[in-house]
Motif scaffolding. Structure first.
Motif, PDB file in Angstrom:
ATOM      1  N   THR A 124      38.027  41.594  72.552  1.00  0.00           N
ATOM      2  CA  THR A 124      39.054  40.962  71.728  1.00  0.00           C
ATOM      3  C   THR A 124      40.127  41.981  71.355  1.00  0.00           C
ATOM      4  O   THR A 124      39.806  43.108  70.957  1.00  0.00           O
ATOM      5  CB  THR A 124      38.433  40.374  70.452  1.00  0.00           C
ATOM      6  OG1 THR A 124      37.462  39.381  70.819  1.00  0.00           O
ATOM      7  CG2 THR A 124      39.500  39.725  69.577  1.00  0.00           C
ATOM      8  N   ARG A 133      41.401  37.362  74.051  1.00  0.00           N
ATOM      9  CA  ARG A 133      40.309  37.991  74.783  1.00  0.00           C
ATOM     10  C   ARG A 133      40.803  38.453  76.149  1.00  0.00           C
ATOM     11  O   ARG A 133      41.488  37.709  76.850  1.00  0.00           O
ATOM     12  CB  ARG A 133      39.160  36.989  74.955  1.00  0.00           C
ATOM     13  CG  ARG A 133      38.000  37.478  75.798  1.00  0.00           C
ATOM     14  CD  ARG A 133      36.915  36.415  75.893  1.00  0.00           C
ATOM     15  NE  ARG A 133      37.414  35.173  76.478  1.00  0.00           N
ATOM     16  CZ  ARG A 133      37.501  34.956  77.792  1.00  0.00           C
ATOM     17  NH1 ARG A 133      37.156  35.899  78.652  1.00  0.00           N
ATOM     18  NH2 ARG A 133      37.950  33.796  78.243  1.00  0.00           N
ATOM     19  N   VAL A 134      40.458  39.677  76.523  1.00  0.00           N
ATOM     20  CA  VAL A 134      40.838  40.186  77.840  1.00  0.00           C
ATOM     21  C   VAL A 134      40.097  39.375  78.903  1.00  0.00           C
ATOM     22  O   VAL A 134      38.866  39.368  78.949  1.00  0.00           O
ATOM     23  CB  VAL A 134      40.500  41.685  77.981  1.00  0.00           C
ATOM     24  CG1 VAL A 134      40.844  42.172  79.392  1.00  0.00           C
ATOM     25  CG2 VAL A 134      41.253  42.504  76.942  1.00  0.00           C
ATOM     26  N   ALA A 170      48.580  45.692  73.334  1.00  0.00           N
ATOM     27  CA  ALA A 170      48.346  44.336  73.831  1.00  0.00           C
ATOM     28  C   ALA A 170      49.548  43.451  73.529  1.00  0.00           C
ATOM     29  O   ALA A 170      50.096  43.499  72.425  1.00  0.00           O
ATOM     30  CB  ALA A 170      47.095  43.756  73.191  1.00  0.00           C
ATOM     31  N   ASP A 207      50.016  38.343  80.236  1.00  0.00           N
ATOM     32  CA  ASP A 207      49.627  39.480  81.069  1.00  0.00           C
ATOM     33  C   ASP A 207      50.631  40.610  80.911  1.00  0.00           C
ATOM     34  O   ASP A 207      51.820  40.371  80.687  1.00  0.00           O
ATOM     35  CB  ASP A 207      49.593  39.098  82.553  1.00  0.00           C
ATOM     36  CG  ASP A 207      48.481  38.119  82.894  1.00  0.00           C
ATOM     37  OD1 ASP A 207      47.771  37.677  81.966  1.00  0.00           O
ATOM     38  OD2 ASP A 207      48.342  37.790  84.077  1.00  0.00           O
ATOM     39  N   ILE A 222      45.404  38.520  78.986  1.00  0.00           N
ATOM     40  CA  ILE A 222      44.770  38.176  77.712  1.00  0.00           C
ATOM     41  C   ILE A 222      44.845  36.670  77.510  1.00  0.00           C
ATOM     42  O   ILE A 222      45.938  36.086  77.488  1.00  0.00           O
ATOM     43  CB  ILE A 222      45.455  38.908  76.548  1.00  0.00           C
ATOM     44  CG1 ILE A 222      45.335  40.426  76.751  1.00  0.00           C
ATOM     45  CG2 ILE A 222      44.838  38.498  75.209  1.00  0.00           C
ATOM     46  CD1 ILE A 222      46.268  41.232  75.884  1.00  0.00           C
ATOM     47  N   ARG A 251      48.070  32.237  78.231  1.00  0.00           N
ATOM     48  CA  ARG A 251      47.685  33.589  78.614  1.00  0.00           C
ATOM     49  C   ARG A 251      48.924  34.476  78.633  1.00  0.00           C
ATOM     50  O   ARG A 251      50.033  34.006  78.914  1.00  0.00           O
ATOM     51  CB  ARG A 251      47.054  33.560  80.013  1.00  0.00           C
ATOM     52  CG  ARG A 251      46.283  34.803  80.391  1.00  0.00           C
ATOM     53  CD  ARG A 251      45.629  34.600  81.750  1.00  0.00           C
ATOM     54  NE  ARG A 251      46.288  35.369  82.792  1.00  0.00           N
ATOM     55  CZ  ARG A 251      46.083  35.199  84.093  1.00  0.00           C
ATOM     56  NH1 ARG A 251      45.275  34.254  84.514  1.00  0.00           N
ATOM     57  NH2 ARG A 251      46.695  35.959  84.970  1.00  0.00           N
TER      58      ARG A 251
END
Length: 210
Positions: free
Chosen positions: A191, A69-70, A64, A172, A84, A170
């Motif tokens: 998560t 959180r996705v 990640a 990505d 995320i 965010r």
């Protein structure tokens, strides 16, 4: 496990934001003491928000790029995007999902919609193209300061710090075409932890295609 990457207390530039609060606290002690505690607490909160803990990346896989959180998991042509959402309480230092060489770092102007909404796909962002994969650091309605740490030609290792976004947003990662949804180890609303949680177990995914 790989050795822990070097740790710094806070993200670069964090003290600049906090310093204004601390200066205001000193002035408030003289001018209006009740505000001194508020300004001091705000400065401490800014440093806490920009905290930068060390991480032990796994020896394999695509990890990640952010804590949070996705919020996005979708196919885009022959590629797969995992987004995320970083809440205000999450660590906001972003990390390389895998080893590679930065091909380009591209700033793209855009809107400032809430990072958890679908409209955030049109938000301002910095796209880090590593050839085999891409990372997008996306601004939110309040987070409007994207700070990449890398430039074209830089070699990255899995879990390396690549930038941060101040005050929420965010991150990505766009996976290469050889991966599909069945290869992804996380689900929407799960998560994840930057540099630690594996999005894809690389060897397993590649072995199924041989």
């Amino acid at each position: 496990m790989l050795p822990m990457l070097p740790t710094t207390a806070v993200a670069p530039g964090a003290w600049r934001y906090a310093a204004a609060c601390f200066v205001a606290a000193v002035i408030a002690v003289i001018v209006f003491p009740p505000l001194a505690g508020v300004a001091l607490a705000l400065g401490i909160a800014v440093l806490w928000f920009h905290r930068d803990p060390g991480r032990n990346p796994p020896e394999s896989g695509i990890v990640a790029p952010a804590d949070g959180r996705v919020s996005v998991l979708r196919e885009e042509g022959d590629e797969l995007r995992v987004g995320i959402f970083m809440n205000v309480t999450d660590v906001h230092v972003n990390r390389a999902p895998a080893s590679g060489t930065v091909q380009s770092v591209d700033h793209r102007p855009g809107a400032y919609k809430p990072a958890f909404s679908k409209d955030s796909d049109r938000n301002e962002r910095v796209v880090i193209d590593c050839g085999d994969y891409q990372i997008a650091l996306i601004a939110g309605w309040f987070a409007r300061r994207i700070h990449p740490y890398v430039a074209g030609g830089d070699d990255l290792v899995r879990g390396q710090r690549i930038g941060h976004v101040s005050f929420g947003s965010r991150a990505d990662v766009v996976l290469p075409p050889r991966y599909d949804r069945e290869d992804v180890l996380v689900a929407v609303d799960e998560t994840v932890t930057a540099g630690k949680t594996r999005l894809v177990a690389t060897e397993a995914a590649e072995s199924t295609r041989r």
